[in-house]
Design an enzyme around this catalytic site. Structure first.
Site, short mmCIF file in Angstrom:
data_model
loop_
_atom_site.label_atom_id
_atom_site.label_comp_id
_atom_site.label_asym_id
_atom_site.label_seq_id
_atom_site.Cartn_x
_atom_site.Cartn_y
_atom_site.Cartn_z
N GLY A 140 0.68 -1.28 -0.12
CA GLY A 140 0.05 0.01 -0.02
C GLY A 140 0.85 1.24 0.05
N PRO A 182 4.45 -5.19 -0.71
CA PRO A 182 4.44 -4.11 -1.47
C PRO A 182 4.29 -4.55 -3.05
CG PRO A 182 6.59 -4.34 -0.88
CD PRO A 182 5.87 -5.45 -0.05
N GLY A 183 3.59 -3.90 -3.76
CA GLY A 183 3.60 -3.96 -5.33
C GLY A 183 3.87 -2.72 -6.04
N ARG A 184 3.18 -1.80 -5.82
CA ARG A 184 3.42 -0.59 -6.67
C ARG A 184 4.66 0.19 -6.48
NH1 ARG A 184 -1.25 2.78 -7.98
NH2 ARG A 184 -2.25 2.06 -6.27
N ARG A 190 -5.43 3.01 -15.83
CA ARG A 190 -5.71 3.61 -14.66
C ARG A 190 -6.20 5.05 -14.80
NH1 ARG A 190 -2.18 5.09 -11.74
NH2 ARG A 190 -3.23 4.25 -9.81
N TYR A 215 -9.32 5.12 -12.29
CA TYR A 215 -9.20 5.80 -11.04
C TYR A 215 -8.95 7.23 -11.07
CZ TYR A 215 -7.71 0.90 -10.48
OH TYR A 215 -7.75 -0.47 -10.42
N CYS A 230 -13.12 4.51 -29.28
CA CYS A 230 -14.05 5.24 -29.32
C CYS A 230 -15.09 5.34 -28.08
CB CYS A 230 -15.01 4.54 -30.59
SG CYS A 230 -14.19 4.26 -31.96
N1 LLP Z 1 -1.68 -7.04 -0.67
C1 LLP Z 1 -2.71 -7.17 -0.84
C2 LLP Z 1 -3.79 -7.90 -0.35
C3 LLP Z 1 -3.42 -6.10 -1.88
O1 LLP Z 1 -4.71 -6.37 -2.03
C4 LLP Z 1 -2.77 -5.31 -2.82
C5 LLP Z 1 -3.29 -4.38 -3.57
C6 LLP Z 1 -1.39 -5.10 -2.22
C7 LLP Z 1 -0.83 -6.26 -1.15
C8 LLP Z 1 -0.45 -4.14 -2.95
O2 LLP Z 1 -0.72 -3.08 -2.78
P1 LLP Z 1 0.36 -1.98 -3.22
O3 LLP Z 1 1.73 -2.25 -2.62
O4 LLP Z 1 0.74 -2.21 -4.81
O5 LLP Z 1 -0.41 -0.62 -3.16
N2 LLP Z 1 -5.04 -1.43 -9.80
C9 LLP Z 1 -5.16 -0.49 -8.88
C10 LLP Z 1 -4.31 -0.88 -7.28
C11 LLP Z 1 -4.91 -2.13 -6.79
C12 LLP Z 1 -4.41 -2.67 -5.82
C13 LLP Z 1 -5.07 -4.08 -5.05
N3 LLP Z 1 -4.35 -4.68 -3.93
C14 LLP Z 1 -4.34 0.76 -9.29
O6 LLP Z 1 -3.82 0.82 -10.36
O7 LLP Z 1 -4.03 1.91 -8.52
#
Ligand code: LLP
Length: 421
Positions: free
Chosen positions: A239, A276-278, A314, A318, A346
């Protein structure tokens, strides 16, 4: 900090001009920098130094095998949310004991797959899921290590579509029910309680909601331990946000986040997992696109580019901001002009930015959408029969296509006809 910089007047990905990749691969394409990916993963790893921890990359953000292998080589675990992601993680060589399985709707097939292939833990989100997991564990003769995802009811102060920690969201078990659910879990055959899981949302730009959530987790750890549960692992989710608009955003750094974790939870002696992902991959990727037309409208000018909402959803989904930069470095002091930057699909929703001030850009110029590495390629589709956008990875002065653009024949031949046609 990332590795997409101007050098000799041209935007480079590490040591490769993006125009050189565009000439070889065509546009649009995603381009990832190995150095940035590596740097951002290490920031988390270093932020938790001194604490027993595992950084489980949330591979939903970008799940190409080349990205997973790069991270796995650095010691990353993976956070998966589907059987497909589990298979991808295993295919990239990640051992089962470094994979955590999240998600509110795991199927029995997915549980079976992970239990037989090996899994570090399931982050369970409800009592029915717990019952299903117990049944599958017994049927396969294995024990399922489990955390329960608790919903701490905190406001993550992020976009409503990606906030997950409020009571009204579908995620986790309410804190008020946690003791009951843990007691049930402890009594179920095939289930071994190992810890607590929490994830409150994505693109958080303030540490306060994390603090609120983690303080609640600390308190719950004490309560559950007093109830006799062996809480030895805390999965704190992902997050942490990234600066999408570089000119005016400065979200907290992974070091600040790591310090907060140690401060709120360090005294418990638990192993810490984060997902972490993003932040790992977001600024490690750009989407490179070519301007098809510059079109004068009524009171506004449009740049129509060859990327569209199907390639990067995105902004449409969003209202997300992505910085947009030309591949040719603008002359110092070049006059800026406001453009609406749109794709060819379109739908009016196929708009990446409105009235965005850009230096002079003309038809055939390349531009890059920055911070597109996370939730970019993975959310792409073939809407309008636009081929799935390819991915390229750069490493120093080398680049490689890591997912090719499908041909029209490949796309069409995926369809099969029923016998009556
Ligand atoms: N763990 C869980 C259980 C999650 O649901 C998520 C993201 C993460 C970790 C990773 O979160 P991050 O570090 O990436 O914030 N498609 C959306 C974002 C969806 C996030 C869903 N869950 C966007 O493009 O902003």
């Amino acid at each position: 900090m990332d590795h997409f910089l101007y050098r000799d007047g041209a935007l480079h990905a590490e040591d490769v001009p993006v125009s050189e990749i565009a000439a070889a691969v065509g546009t649009p394409f995603y381009c990832y920098s190995t150095a940035t990916l590596t740097r951002h993963f290490r920031l988390f790893d270093e932020a938790l130094e001194g604490t027993d921890h595992l950084v489980c990359y949330a591979m939903k953000a970008a799940s190409n095998q080349a990205i997973l292998k790069t991270l796995a080589a650095l010691g990353a675990g993976m956070d998966v949310v589907s059987g497909g992601e589990y298979a991808r993680a295993r295919a990239a060589g990640v051992p089962g004991d470094r994979i955590v399985f999240s998600g509110v709707g795991k199927t029995r097939d997915e549980m079976r797959m992970a239990l037989s292939g090996g899994i570090r833990q399931f982050n369970v989100e409800s009592e029915p899921e717990l019952a299903a997991l117990s049944a599958v564990a017994q049927e396969t003769g294995r024990t399922a290590p489990v955390t329960i995802r608790v919903n701490p009811d905190v406001d993550a102060r992020t976009h409503a579509k990606i906030a997950t920690g409020k009571a009204e969201n579908k995620f986790g078990v309410p804190l008020s029910r946690a003791r009951t659910v843990y007691a049930e879990a402890a009594a179920l055959p095939g289930i071994e309680v190992v810890g607590i899981d929490v994830h409150i949302g994505s693109q958080l730009t303030d540490l306060a909601p994390f603090r609120q959530a983690y303080e609640k987790v600390a308190e719950l750890t004490g309560t559950l331990r007093a109830d006799g549960h062996d809480i030895r692992r805390l999965d704190l989710g992902g997050g942490l946000g990234i600066p999408y608009a570089r000119s005016n955003e400065a979200p907290p750094l992974p070091t600040d986040y790591g310090a907060l974790i140690k401060e709120t939870l360090g005294h418990l002696g638990c192993e810490i997992e984060i997902e972490p992902g993003r932040l790992v991959v977001g600024n490690a990727g750009v989407l490179v696109t070519r301007v098809i037309y510059a079109k004068e409208g009524e009171g506004r000018d449009f740049l129509i580019v060859d990327a569209a909402m199907n390639d990067l959803i995105r902004p449409a989904m969003y209202e997300a901001h992505h910085d947009i930069v030309p591949a040719r470095e603008p002359a110092p002091g070049a006059a800026h002009h406001p453009y609406d930057i749109v794709g060819p699909v379109c739908e009016t929703g196929d708009t990446f930015a409105r009235a965005r001030d850009l230096p002079p850009v003309a038809a055939d110029d390349l531009v890059a959408f920055r911070s597109a590495g996370a939730y970019g390629a993975v959310m792409a589709s073939e809407y309008n029969t636009r081929p799935l956008v390819p991915e390229v990875m750069v490493h120093g002065d080398q680049f490689a296509v890591i997912r090719p653009r499908p041909t029209f024949d490949e796309i069409i031949n995926r369809d099969t006809l029923p016998p009556w046609l």
